[in-house]
Design a protein around this motif. Structure first.
Motif, PDB file in Angstrom:
ATOM      1  N   LEU A   1       0.827  -1.210   0.000  1.00 21.27           N
ATOM      2  CA  LEU A   1       0.000   0.000   0.000  1.00 21.27           C
ATOM      3  C   LEU A   1       0.864   1.264   0.000  1.00 21.27           C
ATOM      4  O   LEU A   1       0.377   2.355  -0.279  1.00 21.27           O
TER       5      LEU A   1
ATOM      6  N   HIS B   1      -1.572  10.379  -2.039  1.00 23.80           N
ATOM      7  CA  HIS B   1      -1.511   9.268  -3.017  1.00 23.80           C
ATOM      8  C   HIS B   1      -2.630   9.436  -4.044  1.00 23.80           C
ATOM      9  O   HIS B   1      -3.546   8.608  -4.108  1.00 23.80           O
TER      10      HIS B   1
ATOM     11  N   ASP C   1      -2.901   8.917  -7.083  1.00 25.37           N
ATOM     12  CA  ASP C   1      -3.067   7.896  -8.129  1.00 25.37           C
ATOM     13  C   ASP C   1      -3.421   6.514  -7.584  1.00 25.37           C
ATOM     14  O   ASP C   1      -3.588   5.566  -8.351  1.00 25.37           O
ATOM     15  N   SER C   2      -3.495   6.403  -6.265  1.00 28.24           N
ATOM     16  CA  SER C   2      -3.765   5.094  -5.687  1.00 28.24           C
ATOM     17  C   SER C   2      -5.263   4.947  -5.425  1.00 28.24           C
ATOM     18  O   SER C   2      -5.789   5.460  -4.442  1.00 28.24           O
TER      19      SER C   2
ATOM     20  N   LEU D   1      -7.482   3.651  -2.004  1.00 28.76           N
ATOM     21  CA  LEU D   1      -6.488   3.367  -0.968  1.00 28.76           C
ATOM     22  C   LEU D   1      -7.109   3.427   0.436  1.00 28.76           C
ATOM     23  O   LEU D   1      -6.818   2.580   1.291  1.00 28.76           O
TER      24      LEU D   1
END
Lengths: 21, 278
Positions: B178, B226, B228-229, B232
């Protein structure tokens, strides 16, 4: 509960830095 | 809450995290990847290197016993000494987690019994999460990053010691994917501590209210940190289910050790935490 967890209780009541165990 | 307040909360918890936890993920990853000016960690990969590295783990408190001088006896003692030193470090870490918990805004105003309950049920989960950045698929840093102990060596120990760390490696390798950083970790740890469904809580509402604010802060932080995650936030929260099972299994293993290992004595603080836990 705090009676059964005397050390945890002491850590919670201690007002400065982590207790030396 | 306004996003400025949520960001301030995230900053505050990150500062506490840096204050109370001596080995950050950033430092651990630098050590593991060799990108640090410090000396490379001493590698423990067998009994010989464990004995050589023992002084760095500070686990010589237990005197060598006279009646066990055979090679097998000495190895058993080295294992026991190592696990005693792990317990001492765990107890210290509980103390650090307690200070971190106290720094969560509103925590010390909760009912004192509930503070005890939150720590009792949350602290092992927090310690397992904090272990993850120290681990890779091949082993784990210990002793504040001075030592790297291989996964194969831990697996080679006799039962039940060999069963202690393998589930944590399996969890950590997945959790590390992660790619949370230290500032994300600080918020996630606070979310874990503020779990309103711990058994025996007296006053759940203020705990849930605190957790909700920290959850908002974590969600905002992950979106910013984050971008682009995908999903998440949801993926991080799902880890909390795995954590509960890991703790249940861990406590069962410790209970088994108490019954089968004559020389095993559990640190009083860890005894308090694990008694009647699950």
């Amino acid at each position: 509960l705090k009676e059964k967890h005397k050390i945890l209780h002491r850590l919670l009541q201690n007002s400065s830095s982590p207790v030396d165990l | 809450p306004e996003s400025a307040d949520l960001r301030a909360l995230a900053r505050h918890l990150y500062e506490s995290y840096l204050k109370y936890f001596p080995l950050t993920k950033a430092k651990a990853r630098a050590i593991l990847s060799g990108k640090t000016s410090d000396n490379a960690p001493f590698v423990i990969h067998d009994m010989k290197s464990l004995m050589e590295g023992e002084h760095m783990i500070n686990c010589r408190q237990m005197p060598m016993q006279e009646h066990r001088r055979s090679d097998v006896g000495i190895m058993r003692e080295v294992e026991l000494r190592f696990f005693h030193s792990c317990q001492s470090r765990s107890a210290e870490a509980v103390s650090e987690v307690t200070e971190f918990a106290k720094s969560i805004p509103g925590f010390v105003n909760l009912d004192l019994n509930d503070q005890v309950t939150l720590l009792k049920y949350g602290v092992i989960e927090v310690l397992i999460i904090m272990m993850a950045p120290l681990m890779n698929k091949d082993g784990t840093l210990i002793s504040y990053g001075q030592i790297f102990m291989t996964r194969e060596f831990l697996k080679s120990l006799r039962k039940p010691f060999c069963e202690m760390m393998e589930p944590k490696f399996e969890f950590s390798v997945k959790f590390n994917m992660l790619e949370l950083d230290d500032s994300d970790m600080a918020l996630f740890l606070a979310v874990i501590i503020l779990s309103g469904d711990r058994p025996g809580l007296l006053n759940v509402k203020p705990i849930e209210d605190l957790q909700e604010t920290v959850l908002h802060s974590l969600e905002l932080q992950l979106k910013t940190n984050h971008p682009d995650s995908l999903q998440l936030f949801a993926k991080v929260l799902q880890k909390m289910t795995d954590l509960r099972q890991l703790v249940t299994d861990h406590v069962q293993l410790i209970q088994l050790m108490k019954e089968t290992e004559l020389d095993w004595c559990l640190h009083p603080l860890l005894q308090e935490i694990m008694r009647d836990l699950y």
